[in-house]
Design an enzyme around this catalytic site. Structure first.
Site: not given
Ligand code: GLY
Ligand code: MN
Ligand code: MN
Length: 408
Positions: A20, A378
């Site tokens: 469940d 990033e």
């Molecule tokens: N963390 C996924 C990307 O950087 O696209």
């Molecule tokens: Mn990423």
């Molecule tokens: Mn990304």
């Protein structure tokens, strides 16, 4: 939308695990975007030309009752649904078929969503899929239209309120990075870093990672989708962390590549600086008017120059490269930018010109398997003519900033 048409949007299902058990609920991003309703078993119908004013926007919600309140907590009442969505007409779900019938017979065209995402595998049948089958079976002579091109475009250009939520997600990520930079030293396990990040996310009202985190030390950083996060961080290695907090269902997406011992070697600095230069150059050309496809070609050229400088590829590699898999792809094999928003890889066009208000990541990387060295950086950017807004500008990224934060 075409004249006299309506569009229908459904919630996601609560996904089962075993017995469940269930996964935590994650709302379908279209119905959430259009209504703010973050609840299962909800349907939104938009019918701009409805004769009945009250049927221009209609919500159908699971009827809440005392039993549900005791076991699961209060679900949306009609008043609360209006407060969250601005939609005045709210019916209970059990009346859907009867009321939808009057709306469908009045409308000639029905718009329905499908998960139109280039990277989606769509193997699991969703509530939207079941609704589409039901609708076509019950209303076979209506004209059907794809709503995704309309909604995907709307979602790709962010409202100021959305950017504020995304900035908050980035601010939470910033706090977590701060904490991790102070914590990391030789001998820590990758999962311990994950725990430090999660701690900071939760205490700042994020519900957790916006996507499965990558905490990859040494060679693991060269495995692009490494998510085991179970190895020891060794002195002299670089650790790649691709991590981001969610906030209010919006994603942030960050990568930092940092020295486990707090000090980059000269070789590591050389590679890091190349990646950082590509990121900065990419940020200059990610501007209104360019398409994502053309932008990627240009970033490929920036990376080619850096890899030539580093001696990782040669001019003859470039001269005889296959245009569909250029020479730089040997060390940088993924894309540079994706839309980000409610989905980490958010919806949006690759072929139409980029516009102000769209939000993208910029994430170049260089992965040298033979040196057990993988570096990616990033940040998330709001596109703005003349200079993008970096939602992560307060997070250390220069070599000196990273080393200072690790040794403070
Ligand atoms: N963390 C996924 C990307 O950087 O696209
Ligand atoms: Mn990423
Ligand atoms: Mn990304």
């Amino acid at each position: 939308m075409k004249a006299n048409s309506l569009a229908v949007f459904n919630s996601n299902d609560i996904m089962p695990t075993n017995a469940d058990g269930t996964m935590p609920f994650r709302q379908n991003n279209n119905i959430f975007y259009l209504s703010g309703v973050d609840q299962e078993e909800s349907i939104l119908v938009l019918f701009p030309d409805a004769a009945n004013e009250a049927h221009k926007e209609v919500l159908f919600l699971k009827e809440t009752n005392e039993d549900i309140a005791i076991w699961e907590g209060e679900k949306l009442t009609k008043e609360a649904a209006y407060a969250t969505s601005g939609i005045k007409t709210v019916y209970w779900l059990q009346d859907f078929e009867k009321i939808f019938r009057t709306m469908a017979f009045e409308a000639g065209v029905i718009y329905l969503p499908d998960n139109e995402h280039l990277r989606a595998s769509n193997q699991v049948e969703t509530r939207e899929d079941r609704f589409r089958d039901w609708c076509k079976k019950n209303y076979p002579l209506h004209t059907y239209e794809r709503v995704s091109p309309l909604v995907n475009y709307l979602r790709s250009v962010k409202e100021p309120e959305e950017i504020e939520l995304m900035q908050n997600a980035c601010n939470i990520t910033a706090k977590a990075v701060d904490r991790a930079l102070k914590f990391i030293k030789p001998g820590v396990m990758e999962y311990e870093i994950e725990a430090e990040l999660m701690h900071e996310f939760l205490r700042n009202r994020s519900r957790g990672f916006a996507y499965t985190p990558i905490i990859a030390s040494g060679f693991n950083a060269c495995v692009l989708h490494y998510i085991e996060n179970n190895q020891e961080c060794k002195d002299g290695d670089v650790i790649l962390m691709d991590i981001g907090a969610e906030y209010a269902n919006y994603a942030s997406d960050l990568t930092r590549s940092i020295p486990v011992n707090g000090k980059f070697t000269d070789r590591q600095k050389e590679i890091y600086s190349a990646v950082l230069r590509v990121m900065k150059s990419a940020n200059k050309i990610l501007q209104p008017g360019i398409t994502l496809a053309n932008y990627h070609k240009k970033v490929g050229d920036f990376m080619t120059q850096e890899l030539l400088q580093l001696g990782l590829i040669s001019q003859s590699d470039v001269d005889k490269e296959d245009p569909s898999w250029p020479a730089y792809k040997k060390y940088f094999m993924h894309g540079t930018s994706h839309y980000i928003g409610l989905d980490v890889h958010d919806v949006g066009s690759w072929t139409k010109p980029i516009e102000e208000g769209m939000v993208f990541t910029i994430e170049p990387g260089i992965y040298i398997r033979e040196e057990s060295l993988g570096m990616r950086l990033e940040n998330d950017y709001v596109v703005k003519k003349g200079g993008n807004i970096d939602l992560m500008s307060h997070i250390p990224i220069e070599i000196e900033e990273i080393e200072a934060a690790m040794n403070s």
